[in-house]
Design a protein around this motif. Structure first.
Motif, short mmCIF file in Angstrom:
data_model
loop_
_atom_site.label_atom_id
_atom_site.label_comp_id
_atom_site.label_asym_id
_atom_site.label_seq_id
_atom_site.Cartn_x
_atom_site.Cartn_y
_atom_site.Cartn_z
N LEU A 1 -100.54 -51.47 61.09
CA LEU A 1 -101.72 -50.78 60.54
C LEU A 1 -102.90 -51.72 60.53
O LEU A 1 -102.74 -52.93 60.41
N GLN A 2 -104.06 -51.12 60.69
CA GLN A 2 -105.28 -51.91 60.59
C GLN A 2 -106.16 -51.32 59.48
O GLN A 2 -106.13 -51.79 58.35
N CYS A 3 -106.91 -50.27 59.78
CA CYS A 3 -107.77 -49.72 58.72
C CYS A 3 -106.97 -48.97 57.68
O CYS A 3 -107.45 -48.72 56.59
N GLY A 4 -105.74 -48.58 58.03
CA GLY A 4 -104.87 -47.94 57.06
C GLY A 4 -105.07 -46.45 56.89
O GLY A 4 -104.35 -45.81 56.13
N PHE A 5 -106.03 -45.87 57.61
CA PHE A 5 -106.32 -44.46 57.35
C PHE A 5 -105.24 -43.53 57.90
O PHE A 5 -104.86 -42.56 57.26
N CYS A 6 -104.74 -43.86 59.09
CA CYS A 6 -103.69 -43.02 59.67
C CYS A 6 -102.33 -43.34 59.07
O CYS A 6 -101.36 -42.61 59.29
N THR A 7 -102.25 -44.46 58.37
CA THR A 7 -100.97 -45.05 58.00
C THR A 7 -100.06 -44.15 57.16
O THR A 7 -98.87 -44.01 57.49
N CYS B 1 -103.99 -42.55 65.93
CA CYS B 1 -104.47 -43.80 65.36
C CYS B 1 -105.54 -44.32 66.29
O CYS B 1 -105.36 -44.35 67.50
N ARG B 2 -106.67 -44.73 65.74
CA ARG B 2 -107.75 -45.22 66.59
C ARG B 2 -107.79 -46.75 66.60
O ARG B 2 -108.52 -47.33 67.39
N CYS B 3 -107.04 -47.39 65.71
CA CYS B 3 -107.20 -48.85 65.56
C CYS B 3 -106.20 -49.66 66.37
O CYS B 3 -106.54 -50.73 66.87
N THR B 4 -104.97 -49.24 66.43
CA THR B 4 -103.90 -50.16 66.84
C THR B 4 -103.49 -50.05 68.30
O THR B 4 -102.70 -50.86 68.77
N MET C 1 -110.74 -42.79 62.52
CA MET C 1 -109.92 -41.71 61.95
C MET C 1 -110.43 -41.24 60.59
O MET C 1 -110.22 -40.10 60.21
S1 FES Z 1 -104.85 -48.04 61.46
FE1 FES Z 1 -106.87 -47.22 61.59
S2 FES Z 1 -106.47 -45.29 62.42
FE2 FES Z 1 -104.53 -46.18 62.49
#
Ligand code: FES
Ligand SMILES: Cc1cc2nc3c(=O)[nH]c(=O)nc-3n(C[C@H](O)[C@H](O)[C@H](O)COP(=O)(O)OP(=O)(O)OC[C@H]3O[C@@H](n4cnc5c(N)ncnc54)[C@H](O)[C@@H]3O)c2cc1C
Ligand code: FES
Lengths: 793, 156, 264
Positions: free
Chosen positions: B98-104, B135-138, A201
């Motif tokens: 959340l993982q990478c936090g970007f969409c958070t 969100c691409r991570c979760t 993202m």
């Molecule tokens: S936590 Fe990485 S894009 Fe949602």
């Protein structure tokens, strides 16, 4: 287990900053006096540049400089290197075309970098880009791999006849041929592993900075492995010694492989920052990401499986065309070979295996590792052909797998394709999934769905994956141009707090939590007194970064080794203070203790003594408590698991709905179950995305990307996915002291095959044998429609 | 061409110079240094940029700064009060949403808006509401759990 | 985005005057189509005239046997309106399916119909319900309003002020969404009302159209069975990577049948 130790679902420490908007991603960083870059990209898939005039752009408002490929070439800037040398079956090395950061005379894919505009604002740079006077002479674009290797095809690279990068083979060809001659049954399938766009993202970004006073360059970049970028960019591209090049990968918003590679923009902004002695920031727009981030997968494969009369696998062979795109991205060449063919035994005892892989250049964006990298492709072809075999022999898909599983008592197990599996128990994970999915009760549900006019199907995929590529010597022997160890430094401060420097990088995986848990458990000190530092080459001595689910199995082990060194030194200090023999000191509950006595020194006291060495064995021991370790694993680790998917298809629209998804995995020892589950969920989301939604489509003639934005590239959304039913059955790895295996890619590896096996099962009553990914409504409807029309005719 | 614009952001009145074409997200990130609001796409689809304008969640990448003259804007930075996480933020942390936090930031701002109108959303309602947040991570599993828990916690 | 002059007039007359004066001005309602277009640098207006400052352009009211929706009424307002839910629930349902919540908070009915994206939802409702569009110059029947791909009957300088929907006896909308963009691949709006049975199809062709065969069949018997056997011709329908013309034609039938079932 303490509430923060190994095995505890400790809440993540990184979350506070992310949840409050205080994360620091590359684009959030602004350097004093910063300028902005816009990269002018090729609108054509293949063309000669016949004119490139920068004058008008240079005089546009706010523009500071315009650079083209010739400017970089004049500075002797090198090309982006490929990190893995593969040899063709005839012994010749692969074709390695040049990869200049800015092209000089020819563009080879839509999005290829043509020029750099530097201006005071981003909008000004972009405004000026339109004033660049470029004339292209279009050349025929080579888009599909079959076209690319056809005789007479346009050559993308002069040196690559029939656009072939290498033609590689692996395994026992003669043995496989013999087994096929003697087989009772042969199952055969042609399939495509669809091209994907990783779509972290956070779009890629890079800031180059140059300090005129010290001559030091700094690159802030969205990378999974800052040290690798420093090495590649410093040594091969810009010729800057490591001592004068700092690479910082701050908070990174997801990677999934796409942020491993050294990208042109990193070199471009760093070089230009030096030329202008000013910081320069570049941030990709999402449309640029689609045409400049390395894509994933894109294999066209024929696979065959030979079986005996009891359904035992006798031999497997595959032939694959693997798309490289127009240039070789950093690890592109090892994905369809070393990381793919070596996994073809899967969880089975197949005795002989043979693979032929031809890597092909096309006028498309370079292809490289994407979550799973080679292993999802291997699992997909294997698990699809196993289902085809089950269908053709009339053996239940669960049963045929069981018959061929590597027995639980056979570990370590040497496969015929080089790998030696550490440990596993495939029967249990399969049984867990069968139970959780109520496999036994499926036919009832199928019948019930049929009464509602729906097709219901269930699909199994059992997979193996190989994490933490290693050891370095083997990697080197296989053509890898890097070592794949990891480093860690554990710095104990005088008052007993600890900073851990790791070469692994976290971009969502939660290392700041997991690694602290590990150290907290080992040192028996509170997590709060442990800080984890990563992502900055000026802070961390060295590192290979995070990919291939290697962080814990390799990075964690390096930390463990460094902690052990700290404890060993602490014992020496404690022995001196306690006037005991070093051999009698044991470290327990945060204390160095003379065994069998109540004499002890707390961890903090030893730390203080190390830095205030008044009473200290100075003759034999240096002061300080700061240890570094490098860990080079002796083997990969081999997580495995069984995924089961149940789908329901609406024949009127072709829509496939996932009604249940079960994953039972073996990840070895788990430090933080909450984080591990999250990793599985994320992988499943991407795996299901590949199976049902995602596919990068190029126009076959023009080479334009038809899925160049979220308007056409179908990203999984919340309402496309189900809640997942995940569980683990963990058999510790026997190849590392932690017993850990890795969990980052499992979901993306198991899910595509499980989903597609379910889709094919649902449509089996219509005589459907295979459905290509992504199983979009249109594709599924078309298949149903064609089958029904054929039947009616 | 530049003009000035005044609005309330996270409870404080702010004024800054903008071009007509300056998007709210750029005003927030570049002029005000509020970099918690992210940009994840250029087609108004990813939701990384969601903020509240006059109490409603909107995509700050698809509204001009000048359109927000006089408006009351709330970003992710304004949600936690005195260092205490908002119940929705807390729920994301508790449920590993959340993982990478970007969409958070966008996810949380969108979720808070949902919870204001629907105090007890079902799983399906949450999934549908999040249509504009990628969100691409979760794999969304834990985000959905977080939103349900957060909505509940917001009711006190 | 290229730069432009920004205006925020407070009356329709002022907006019209600005529109007439500028070289190449664009009206902006919710900006949900205009701004993404400008961000991609696909258009370069000299001036952008924000309709957001004009009082009275937003709002929903009942006028006789019609529901009048102001041009600046957002999709969210229509979706949540008690008035709309009570009189034409299908319209509220349709508005609630446009884009995502954040798009619905800003996007407007006026912008949607003026833009006339072939994959937009509202045109289906206007045509099926036999709505009338009121502009600052005249009124235009929905049947005459949508003239082609991104084309409407609006003149340069004409501003949509409201849309008036006669209240139908029954109506429903079903949408088959593009998996990626979530716009309509096919949307079918069926209505039985003062002007008989109407079936308007959006998404499938270059612009919204009435499916006359289905209308005739449903006029006889307003039941799903009545359209069960019908297939729309695929000639002239859109074809792209998400849906061939043939698939779209098939979906026209499926969506219409489902809409009739939903209309009850
Ligand atoms: S936590 Fe990485 S894009 Fe949602
Ligand atoms: C992510 C996303 C998803 C979407 N999904 C859908 C969907 O599923 N279905 C769907 O139908 N739409 C969808 N849309 C489009 C959305 O509905 C827009 O709101 C709508 O198309 C335009 O309305 P607007 O008010 O935003 O108009 P604007 O973008 O402001 O304007 C659009 C055009 O109409 C003109 N215009 C605006 N108001 C008037 C007026 N009163 N008189 C004359 N001309 C006027 C403008 O000059 C401009 O040319 C989506 C948009 C986005 C960003
Ligand atoms: S940045 Fe993607 S929707 Fe705003």
């Amino acid at each position: 287990m303490t509430d923060t130790g190994i095995g505890a679902s400790v809440k993540r420490r990184e979350d506070f900053r992310f949840l409050t908007g205080r994360g620091t991603y590359t684009d959030d960083i602004n350097r004093p006096g910063q300028l902005h870059a816009w990269i002018v990209r090729s609108p054509h898939a293949h063309a000669k540049i016949v004119k490139l005039d920068t004058a008008a752009a240079k005089s546009a408002p706010g523009v500071v400089a315009v650079f083209v490929g010739a400017d970089m070439a004049a500075d002797q800037v090198g090309g982006l290197p490929c990190g893995w040398l593969i040899h063709s079956r005839d012994g010749t090395p692969m074709v390695e075309p040049p990869h200049p950061p800015l092209v000089t005379d020819r563009v080879r894919h839509v999005g290829d970098q043509v020029a750099l505009i530097v201006a005071e604002t981003r909008q000004q740079a972009r405004d000026a880009a339109e004033l660049l006077d470029i004339v292209y002479e279009e050349l025929p674009a080579v888009v599909s791999m079959t076209d690319a290797i056809a005789p007479g095809a346009t050559q993308i690279w002069e040196q690559a006849a029939r656009n072939t990068c290498y033609d590689w083979e692996f395994g026992d060809r003669a043995g496989v041929e013999k087994a096929f001659r003697e087989a009772h049954h042969i199952a055969k399938l042609d399939l495509v592993n669809n091209r994907l766009v990783p779509n972290a993202m956070e779009p890629r970004a890079a800031i180059g900075d140059f300090d005129r006073a010290t001559g030091e360059y700094t690159l802030y970049t969205t990378s999974q492995n800052p040290h690798v970028i420093r090495l590649l960019m410093g040594a091969f591209v810009l010729h800057i010694p490591e001592s004068r090049l700092r690479v910082v990968a701050p908070d990174v918003g997801g990677g999934f492989g796409s942020k491993i590679y050294h990208y042109a923009e990193e070199a471009i902004v760093t070089w230009a920052a030096g030329k202008l002695a000013k910081p320069i920031k570049w941030t990709a727009e999402r449309s640029e990401s689609f045409m400049s981030d390395a894509h994933g997968r894109d294999h066209v494969t024929t696979v065959e499986l030979a079986l005996d009369k009891d359904g035992k696998f006798l031999a497997l062979r595959e032939h694959t065309l693997a798309n490289m795109g127009a240039y070789l991205s950093t690890f592109s060449t090892c994905i369809p070979t070393i990381l793919h063919a070596t996994l073809l035994a899967g969880v089975y005892t197949t005795p002989v295996i043979y693979a032929e892989v031809r890597a092909v250049f096309t006028n498309t964006v370079p292809v490289d590792a994407y979550r799973g990298a080679g292993r999802p492709e291997a699992t997909y072809l294997l698990e699809r052909i196993v289902d085809v075999a089950a269908d053709e022999t009339g053996i239940d898909p669960a049963e045929i797998r069981r018959r061929n599983f590597i027995p639980t008592n056979a570990f370590p197990y040497q496969t015929p394709v080089a790998l030696k599996y550490d440990s596993g128990d495939y029967f249990t994970t399969l049984d867990m999934s069968l139970k959780a999915a109520d496999y036994a009760g499926f036919e009832k549900r199928r019948a019930e769905a049929a009464r509602r006019g729906k097709y219901r199907g269930i699909g199994i995929a059992t997979y193996i994956e190989a994490c933490g590529i290693a050891p370095s010597q083997v990697v080197g022997a296989l053509g890898g141009r890097a070592g794949l160890y990891e480093s860690a430094e554990v710095r104990v401060h005088p008052t007993g707090s600890v900073t851990v420097f790791t070469g692994a990088h976290s971009h969502g995986q939660g290392h700041e939590t997991t690694f602290a848990q590990l150290v907290s458990e080992m040192l028996q000190i509170p997590m709060d007194s442990i800080e984890i530092v990563h992502g900055d080459t000026n802070k961390v001595a060295f590192g290979m970064g995070t990919y291939g689910s290697r962080s814990l199995a390799v990075g964690g082990m390096a930390i463990m080794k460094a902690v052990e060194k700290v404890v060993n030194k602490g014992k020496k200090i404690a022995a001196h203070l306690l006037e005991a023999s070093e051999a009698d000191i044991e470290y327990k509950d945060g204390k160095f203790q003379v065994a069998g006595t109540d004499k002890s020194k707390a961890f903090g006291e030893i730390a203080l003594t190390a830095y205030v060495p008044h009473n200290y064995p100075m003759e034999t021991l240096e002061p300080g408590l700061d240890e570094t370790a490098f860990y080079d694993p002796k083997n990969f680790t081999f997580p495995s698991g069984a995924h089961i998917c149940e789908v329901e298809i609406d024949p009127d629209t072709g829509v496939t709905r996932i009604v249940n998804f079960v994953a039972s995995d073996d990840f070895g020892r788990i430090i933080n179950p909450m984080i591990v589950e999250g990793q599985v969920h994320g992988g499943l989301g991407q795996g299901i995305g590949q199976a049902l939604l995602e596919g990068c489509v190029y126009d076959p003639k023009s080479g334009q990307i038809l899925t160049g934005s979220y308007m056409d590239y179908c990203m999984p959304r919340a309402d496309d996915l189900p809640s997942f039913n995940v569980a683990t059955h963990n058999v510790p790895s026997t190849d590392n002291a932690l017993g850990v295996k890795g969990c980052g890619e499992a979901g993306a590896i198991g899910a595509p095959a499980a989903v597609m096996n379910a889709v094919v099962d649902a449509l089996s009553a219509l005589g459907v044998k295979h459905v290509e990914m992504p199983a979009t409504p249109q594709r599924v409807w078309q298949i149903i429609h064609d089958k029904r029309t054929a039947k009616a005719a | 061409m530049a003009s000035t614009v005044t609005m309330t952001v996270n409870g404080k009145s702010v004024t800054g110079a903008v071009e007509a074409r300056t998007l709210l997200v750029h005003f927030l990130r570049e002029t005000l240094g509020l970099t918690g609001t992210h940009v994840g796409c250029d087609t108004s689809q990813c939701g990384a940029c969601v903020v509240h304008v006059d109490g409603k969640s909107v995509k700050s990448c698809t509204i001009l700064a000048v359109q927000c003259a006089g408006a009351d804007v709330m970003t992710i930075e304004g949600l936690a009060k005195d260092g205490t996480l908002h119940p929705m933020q807390e729920a994301f942390r508790d449920n590993h949403g959340l993982q990478c936090g970007f969409c958070t930031p966008g996810m949380v701002m969108s979720a808070v808006d949902l919870a204001k109108h629907n105090p007890a959303p079902s799983e399906q309602e949450v999934r549908e509401w999040l249509e504009g947040n990628l969100c691409r991570c979760t794999g969304y599993h834990n985000i959905v759990k977080s939103v349900i828990a957060g909505a509940k916690a917001m009711q006190g | 985005m290229y730069n432009f002059e920004y205006h925020k007039p407070t009356s329709v007359a002022d907006a019209a005057a600005l529109l007439a004066k500028a070289d190449d001005a664009k009206l902006m309602a919710g900006g949900m189509t205009l701004l993404p277009t400008l961000k991609q640098r696909l258009a370069q207006p000299s001036d952008v005239i924000d309709l957001g400052g004009i009082a009275g352009l937003a709002g929903i009211r009942k006028e006789g046997n019609a529901l009048v929706v102001g041009a600046m009424t957002t999709h969210a307002a229509v979706a949540h309106s008690a008035e709309v839910k009570a009189t034409i629930p299908a319209l509220a349902h349709l508005a609630g399916m446009i884009g995502d919540p954040q798009v619905r908070h800003r996007g407007t009915i006026g912008g949607s119909i003026a833009n006339n994206d072939p994959a937009a939802d509202y045109p289906g409702a206007l045509v099926a319900l036999g709505a009338t569009v009121t502009t600052n110059k005249r009124t235009i029947a929905a049947d005459q309003f949508f003239t082609g791909l991104f084309e409407t009957a609006l003149d340069a300088g004409e501003i949509v002020q409201s849309v008036s929907f006669p209240v139908p006896e029954k109506a429903a909308y079903t949408k088959f969404r593009n998996p990626a963009s979530r716009y309509a691949i096919v949307g079918s709006f069926v209505a039985k009302g003062p002007s008989g049975v109407r079936v308007a199809i959006t998404g499938a062709g270059p612009t919204v159209f009435r499916w006359k065969e289905a209308e005739a069949a449903l006029a006889g018997s307003f039941t799903p069975a009545a359209v069960e056997k019908l297939t729309a011709p695929s000639s002239g329908l859109n074809s792209d990577i998400h849906a061939s013309a043939e698939y779209r034609a098939h979906l026209v039938g499926v969506m219409t049948k489902r809409a009739v079932a939903a209309a009850g």
